[in-house]
Design a protein around this motif. Structure first.
Motif, PDB file in Angstrom:
ATOM      1  N   VAL A 265       0.854  -1.195   0.000  1.00 36.77           N
ATOM      2  CA  VAL A 265       0.000   0.000   0.000  1.00 36.77           C
ATOM      3  C   VAL A 265       0.884   1.237   0.000  1.00 36.77           C
ATOM      4  CG1 VAL A 265      -1.782   1.292   1.244  1.00 36.77           C
ATOM      5  CG2 VAL A 265      -1.799  -1.220   1.285  1.00 36.77           C
ATOM      6  N   LEU A 266       0.655   2.145  -0.934  1.00 33.34           N
ATOM      7  CA  LEU A 266       1.481   3.342  -1.036  1.00 33.34           C
ATOM      8  C   LEU A 266       0.720   4.454  -1.740  1.00 33.34           C
ATOM      9  CD1 LEU A 266       4.189   2.404  -3.746  1.00 33.34           C
ATOM     10  CD2 LEU A 266       1.817   1.684  -3.689  1.00 33.34           C
ATOM     11  N   HIS A 267       1.281   5.670  -1.680  1.00 34.26           N
ATOM     12  CA  HIS A 267       0.626   6.820  -2.312  1.00 34.26           C
ATOM     13  C   HIS A 267       1.103   7.003  -3.757  1.00 34.26           C
ATOM     14  CE1 HIS A 267      -1.887   8.543   0.819  1.00 34.26           C
ATOM     15  NE2 HIS A 267      -0.943   8.246   1.704  1.00 34.26           N
ATOM     16  N   LYS A 268       0.371   7.842  -4.479  1.00 37.75           N
ATOM     17  CA  LYS A 268       0.564   7.928  -5.928  1.00 37.75           C
ATOM     18  C   LYS A 268       1.922   8.498  -6.343  1.00 37.75           C
ATOM     19  CE  LYS A 268      -2.192  12.212  -6.088  1.00 37.75           C
ATOM     20  NZ  LYS A 268      -3.439  12.816  -6.640  1.00 37.75           N
ATOM     21  N   GLY A 269       2.502   9.375  -5.547  1.00 39.46           N
ATOM     22  CA  GLY A 269       3.802   9.929  -5.917  1.00 39.46           C
ATOM     23  C   GLY A 269       4.876   8.863  -5.962  1.00 39.46           C
ATOM     24  N   ILE A 270       4.853   7.961  -4.979  1.00 39.67           N
ATOM     25  CA  ILE A 270       5.825   6.866  -4.948  1.00 39.67           C
ATOM     26  C   ILE A 270       5.543   5.885  -6.083  1.00 39.67           C
ATOM     27  CG2 ILE A 270       6.861   5.062  -3.537  1.00 39.67           C
ATOM     28  CD1 ILE A 270       7.242   7.925  -2.475  1.00 39.67           C
ATOM     29  N   LEU A 271       4.267   5.551  -6.277  1.00 41.06           N
ATOM     30  CA  LEU A 271       3.916   4.602  -7.339  1.00 41.06           C
ATOM     31  C   LEU A 271       4.288   5.145  -8.713  1.00 41.06           C
ATOM     32  CD1 LEU A 271       2.734   1.934  -8.170  1.00 41.06           C
ATOM     33  CD2 LEU A 271       0.441   2.934  -8.058  1.00 41.06           C
ATOM     34  N   THR A 272       4.139   6.435  -8.911  1.00 37.38           N
ATOM     35  CA  THR A 272       4.516   7.048 -10.194  1.00 37.38           C
ATOM     36  C   THR A 272       5.981   6.813 -10.490  1.00 37.38           C
ATOM     37  OG1 THR A 272       2.824   8.761  -9.976  1.00 37.38           O
ATOM     38  CG2 THR A 272       4.633   9.208 -11.485  1.00 37.38           C
ATOM     39  N   ARG A 273       6.831   6.935  -9.471  1.00 36.60           N
ATOM     40  CA  ARG A 273       8.266   6.717  -9.669  1.00 36.60           C
ATOM     41  C   ARG A 273       8.584   5.235  -9.883  1.00 36.60           C
ATOM     42  NH1 ARG A 273       7.285  11.159  -7.252  1.00 36.60           N
ATOM     43  NH2 ARG A 273       8.670  12.963  -7.404  1.00 36.60           N
ATOM     44  N   LEU A 274       7.868   4.373  -9.191  1.00 41.77           N
ATOM     45  CA  LEU A 274       8.112   2.939  -9.342  1.00 41.77           C
ATOM     46  C   LEU A 274       7.757   2.451 -10.739  1.00 41.77           C
ATOM     47  CD1 LEU A 274       6.766   1.437  -5.995  1.00 41.77           C
ATOM     48  CD2 LEU A 274       9.111   1.961  -6.623  1.00 41.77           C
ATOM     49  N   CYS A 275       6.775   3.084 -11.356  1.00 41.24           N
ATOM     50  CA  CYS A 275       6.349   2.672 -12.695  1.00 41.24           C
ATOM     51  C   CYS A 275       7.488   2.763 -13.710  1.00 41.24           C
ATOM     52  CB  CYS A 275       5.188   3.548 -13.174  1.00 41.24           C
ATOM     53  SG  CYS A 275       3.653   3.272 -12.280  1.00 41.24           S
ATOM     54  N   LYS A 276       8.500   3.562 -13.401  1.00 45.26           N
ATOM     55  CA  LYS A 276       9.617   3.759 -14.331  1.00 45.26           C
ATOM     56  C   LYS A 276      10.806   2.858 -14.011  1.00 45.26           C
ATOM     57  CE  LYS A 276       8.209   8.616 -14.536  1.00 45.26           C
ATOM     58  NZ  LYS A 276       8.586  10.015 -14.196  1.00 45.26           N
ATOM     59  N   ASP A 277      10.653   1.969 -13.029  1.00 44.91           N
ATOM     60  CA  ASP A 277      11.769   1.159 -12.563  1.00 44.91           C
ATOM     61  C   ASP A 277      11.455  -0.325 -12.752  1.00 44.91           C
ATOM     62  OD1 ASP A 277      13.922   0.034 -11.190  1.00 44.91           O
ATOM     63  OD2 ASP A 277      14.007   1.715  -9.798  1.00 44.91           O
ATOM     64  N   GLU A 278      12.182  -0.988 -13.654  1.00 44.40           N
ATOM     65  CA  GLU A 278      11.879  -2.372 -14.012  1.00 44.40           C
ATOM     66  C   GLU A 278      12.034  -3.348 -12.849  1.00 44.40           C
ATOM     67  OE1 GLU A 278      14.058  -3.664 -17.383  1.00 44.40           O
ATOM     68  OE2 GLU A 278      13.189  -2.168 -18.744  1.00 44.40           O
ATOM     69  N   ILE A 279      12.878  -3.017 -11.878  1.00 48.92           N
ATOM     70  CA  ILE A 279      13.127  -3.975 -10.803  1.00 48.92           C
ATOM     71  C   ILE A 279      11.902  -4.162  -9.907  1.00 48.92           C
ATOM     72  CG2 ILE A 279      15.589  -3.435 -10.756  1.00 48.92           C
ATOM     73  CD1 ILE A 279      15.154  -1.954  -8.141  1.00 48.92           C
ATOM     74  N   PHE A 280      10.914  -3.294 -10.049  1.00 51.11           N
ATOM     75  CA  PHE A 280       9.732  -3.407  -9.205  1.00 51.11           C
ATOM     76  C   PHE A 280       8.533  -4.006  -9.934  1.00 51.11           C
ATOM     77  CE2 PHE A 280      12.104   0.177  -7.250  1.00 51.11           C
ATOM     78  CZ  PHE A 280      12.416  -0.461  -6.065  1.00 51.11           C
ATOM     79  N   LEU A 281       8.779  -4.603 -11.097  1.00 49.90           N
ATOM     80  CA  LEU A 281       7.683  -5.163 -11.880  1.00 49.90           C
ATOM     81  C   LEU A 281       7.015  -6.349 -11.195  1.00 49.90           C
ATOM     82  CD1 LEU A 281       9.084  -5.042 -15.540  1.00 49.90           C
ATOM     83  CD2 LEU A 281       7.418  -3.528 -14.479  1.00 49.90           C
ATOM     84  N   ASP A 282       7.707  -6.997 -10.258  1.00 52.15           N
ATOM     85  CA  ASP A 282       7.144  -8.163  -9.581  1.00 52.15           C
ATOM     86  C   ASP A 282       6.213  -7.796  -8.430  1.00 52.15           C
ATOM     87  OD1 ASP A 282       8.474  -9.940 -11.234  1.00 52.15           O
ATOM     88  OD2 ASP A 282      10.247 -10.013  -9.956  1.00 52.15           O
ATOM     89  N   GLY A 283       6.112  -6.518  -8.104  1.00 52.37           N
ATOM     90  CA  GLY A 283       5.274  -6.110  -6.985  1.00 52.37           C
ATOM     91  C   GLY A 283       3.827  -5.894  -7.379  1.00 52.37           C
ATOM     92  N   ASN A 284       2.930  -6.088  -6.416  1.00 55.72           N
ATOM     93  CA  ASN A 284       1.510  -5.762  -6.592  1.00 55.72           C
ATOM     94  C   ASN A 284       1.201  -4.555  -5.711  1.00 55.72           C
ATOM     95  OD1 ASN A 284       0.939  -8.029  -8.278  1.00 55.72           O
ATOM     96  ND2 ASN A 284       0.910  -9.330  -6.456  1.00 55.72           N
ATOM     97  N   TYR A 285       0.701  -3.490  -6.323  1.00 55.55           N
ATOM     98  CA  TYR A 285       0.566  -2.225  -5.611  1.00 55.55           C
ATOM     99  C   TYR A 285      -0.893  -1.828  -5.390  1.00 55.55           C
ATOM    100  CZ  TYR A 285       5.448  -2.188  -6.800  1.00 55.55           C
ATOM    101  OH  TYR A 285       6.769  -2.553  -6.936  1.00 55.55           O
TER     102      TYR A 285
END
Length: 267
Positions: free
Chosen positions: A55-75
């Motif tokens: 569970v996280l807020h949109k600012g953090i999720l926006t940055r994660l969307c650009k990082d391939e290493i986090f593709l395995d996470g469910n947000y």
């Protein structure tokens, strides 16, 4: 399966119908508290530990969307917010939307409602709006509902769970009842998965594992634990042990032994 069912299946394993969720949205309310400073590192540890959702807020999720290493996470995009600076920090307001969650690739959205607060009515109104949007977009809704009383009465937690189901939540997160019997009773009175909250940091990982074990034995669908995980010095291991209890049925004693071994070598 429709879109909502597909997203839910990524959060709650169909094989065991259980889940382990880690909220890390505390930075809005409390600021960069212990464990949240390097959130990229933390999220990597959470994913490697085997958490089913974050569970996280949109600012953090926006940055994660650009990082391939986090593709395995469910947000899970958290839509509610308040800060410690407000005299009424229990009043949560919407700071995001279901549409944003769809655009950012979230698997679900979450909201926070405090019953008994002076602004309860506005929070319930927001609950209704979000629930309606979730139906329209096929987005699962996790409702974090708490009863804010000076003296908690028997049945208050069961009321929060039932309210969440009545207003359209697909999953509900509640405060941890005092006994396994109370957990069992509240689970019987709703048809949606019930997650037990970790609450404030216990500073006692063995006690935390015991709470998780008792919750699962009493019929809860899982846990949603934040501070007790990300403020621990080895979040990945703690999540792994919690996941072993929830998904693999590992015994509490075995998990505590693994924890003690880690503590011995890390000291």
């Amino acid at each position: 399966m429709d879109g909502k069912a597909l997203r839910l299946a990524r959060l709650i394993k169909p094989s065991c119908k259980k889940t382990c969720i880690v909220p890390i949205d505390h930075g809005v309310t409390l600021g960069p508290i212990t464990g949240l400073g390097d959130y990229r590192k933390l999220i990597g540890q959470i994913i490697s530990g085997g958490a089913d959702g974050i569970v996280l807020h949109k600012g953090i999720l926006t940055r994660l969307c650009k990082d391939e290493i986090f593709l395995d996470g469910n947000y899970i995009l958290h839509l509610s917010a308040s800060t410690k600076f407000n005299n009424d920090s229990h009043c949560k307001v919407l700071v995001g939307s279901v549409e944003e969650a769809v655009q950012l690739g979230a698997e679900a959205v979450s909201i926070h409602v405090n019953l008994g607060d002076t602004d309860e009515s506005s929070m319930l109104k927001d609950f209704g709006k979000v629930s309606e949007s979730c139906v329209r977009w096929g987005m699962p809704l996790l409702a974090m509902v708490y009863a804010k009383r000076n003296q908690r009465k028997p049945g208050d937690i069961a009321h929060t769970a039932r309210l969440a189901e009545e207003l359209g939540a697909d999953i509900v997160k509640v405060e941890c009842p005092e006994t396994m019997e109370e957990i069992s009773e509240l689970v019987k009175n709703v048809q949606i998965p019930v997650l037990i909250a970790g609450g404030e940091n216990m500073n006692n990982p063995e006690k935390l594992l015991n709470m998780v074990n008792n919750s699962i034995l009493a019929g809860a669908a899982g846990v949603a634990i934040g501070r007790n995980i990300f403020e621990y010095n080895n979040p990945g291991l703690l999540i792994k042990l919690i996941s072993m209890i929830i998904h693999e049925g590992k015994g509490l004693d075995e998990c505590i032994e693994i924890l003690k071994e880690d503590c011995k070598y890390s000291n």
